[in-house]
Motif scaffolding. Structure first.
Motif, PDB file in Angstrom:
ATOM      1  N   LYS A   1       2.913  -2.507   5.706  1.00 37.62           N
ATOM      2  CA  LYS A   1       1.719  -1.718   5.985  1.00 37.62           C
ATOM      3  C   LYS A   1       1.300  -0.929   4.753  1.00 37.62           C
ATOM      4  O   LYS A   1       2.141  -0.509   3.953  1.00 37.62           O
ATOM      5  CB  LYS A   1       1.978  -0.751   7.148  1.00 37.62           C
ATOM      6  N   PRO A   2      -0.019  -0.676   4.591  1.00 35.53           N
ATOM      7  CA  PRO A   2      -0.459   0.178   3.481  1.00 35.53           C
ATOM      8  C   PRO A   2       0.164   1.562   3.581  1.00 35.53           C
ATOM      9  O   PRO A   2       0.428   2.067   4.670  1.00 35.53           O
ATOM     10  CB  PRO A   2      -1.984   0.233   3.669  1.00 35.53           C
TER      11      PRO A   2
ATOM     12  N   ARG B   1      -0.029   5.725   2.464  1.00 40.91           N
ATOM     13  CA  ARG B   1      -0.981   6.765   2.087  1.00 40.91           C
ATOM     14  C   ARG B   1      -0.351   7.637   1.009  1.00 40.91           C
ATOM     15  O   ARG B   1       0.793   8.061   1.119  1.00 40.91           O
ATOM     16  CB  ARG B   1      -1.365   7.600   3.313  1.00 40.91           C
TER      17      ARG B   1
ATOM     18  N   GLN C   1      -5.160   4.902  -0.010  1.00 38.82           N
ATOM     19  CA  GLN C   1      -4.384   3.913   0.719  1.00 38.82           C
ATOM     20  C   GLN C   1      -3.987   2.845  -0.283  1.00 38.82           C
ATOM     21  O   GLN C   1      -4.849   2.300  -0.993  1.00 38.82           O
ATOM     22  CB  GLN C   1      -5.214   3.288   1.832  1.00 38.82           C
TER      23      GLN C   1
ATOM     24  N   GLN D   1      -1.487  -0.710  -1.147  1.00 38.58           N
ATOM     25  CA  GLN D   1      -0.642  -1.807  -0.683  1.00 38.58           C
ATOM     26  C   GLN D   1       0.495  -2.006  -1.673  1.00 38.58           C
ATOM     27  O   GLN D   1       0.269  -2.104  -2.873  1.00 38.58           O
ATOM     28  CB  GLN D   1      -1.454  -3.098  -0.570  1.00 38.58           C
TER      29      GLN D   1
END
Length: 210
Positions: free
Chosen positions: A35-36, A38, A185, A187
């Motif tokens: 998941k990305p 933050r 955000q 990846q």
């Protein structure tokens, strides 16, 4: 007759079953890792397509920016700019009566209406949530209370006087300079490199509160 002959096969089957169980239990963690992530922090340097960021957690990170990275500016706003029909997002915490107390409010431009629509857990504080939706009723007195409508539900959000309110505005790489506060955000690739999917950059010294 050798009665112990089946033992190696039995051990092989048991080991295979155990390995399968371990692999199955590891799958959720791998999915979570995909998941990305933050990142909140301050740009310390810009080197071509790479941002160097000192995060609020004390980490020094390098994040790549690509032509597909969405860049938004963050500017100060007033509660009077929030009107019925405005599309907003708000990180908030629950109140005893079931409503939410805003920790921040960000107002999207009309062309971004629908972004992140819904209500979900958020990582600003341990018990915080994020609600994105369209403002319904708005009461500018008695604690400044708004209703936010999203697909499948509605939340009542109280906005205390000291809560930061900001506008999200279209931006470009010109906003990405040393000293600028950002929320992004990113990846994470298999080689641990980070690529920004979106960057919200504070303008004129603003710290994005999301």
């Amino acid at each position: 007759m050798n009665i112990h002959k089946p033992q190696p096969l039995r051990r092989t089957l048991l080991m295979s079953a155990l390995l399968g169980t371990l692999l199955a239990s590891a799958l959720p963690a791998c999915a979570e890792d995909g998941k990305p992530m933050r990142v909140r922090g301050t740009i310390t340097a810009v080197d071509g397509d790479a941002l160097k960021i000192h995060s609020n957690r004390g980490e020094d990170l390098q994040v790549a920016v690509t032509p597909n990275t969405q860049i938004r500016g963050v500017t100060l706003a007033q509660v009077s700019e929030i009107k019925p029909g405005s599309y907003i997002g708000s990180a908030a915490v629950p109140l005893p009566d079931g409503s939410l107390k805003a920790l921040e409010v960000h107002v999207f431009p009309p062309e971004m209406a629908g972004t992140g629509d819904g209500h979900r857990a958020f990582d600003l504080t341990p018990d915080s949530t994020m609600t994105n939706g369209s403002v319904g009723d708005l009461v500018a007195s008695n604690g400044r209370t708004i209703t936010v409508n999203y697909k499948g539900g509605q939340k009542t959000i109280v906005i205390p006087d000291d809560v930061p309110i900001v506008n999200l505005v279209p931006g470009d790489r010109g906003l990405l300079m040393p000293g600028v506060k950002v929320v992004l955000q990113a990846q994470k690739a298999s080689d641990s490199t980070l690529t920004a999917l979106s960057v919200s950059a504070g303008e004129n010294g603003v710290t994005p509160p999301m």
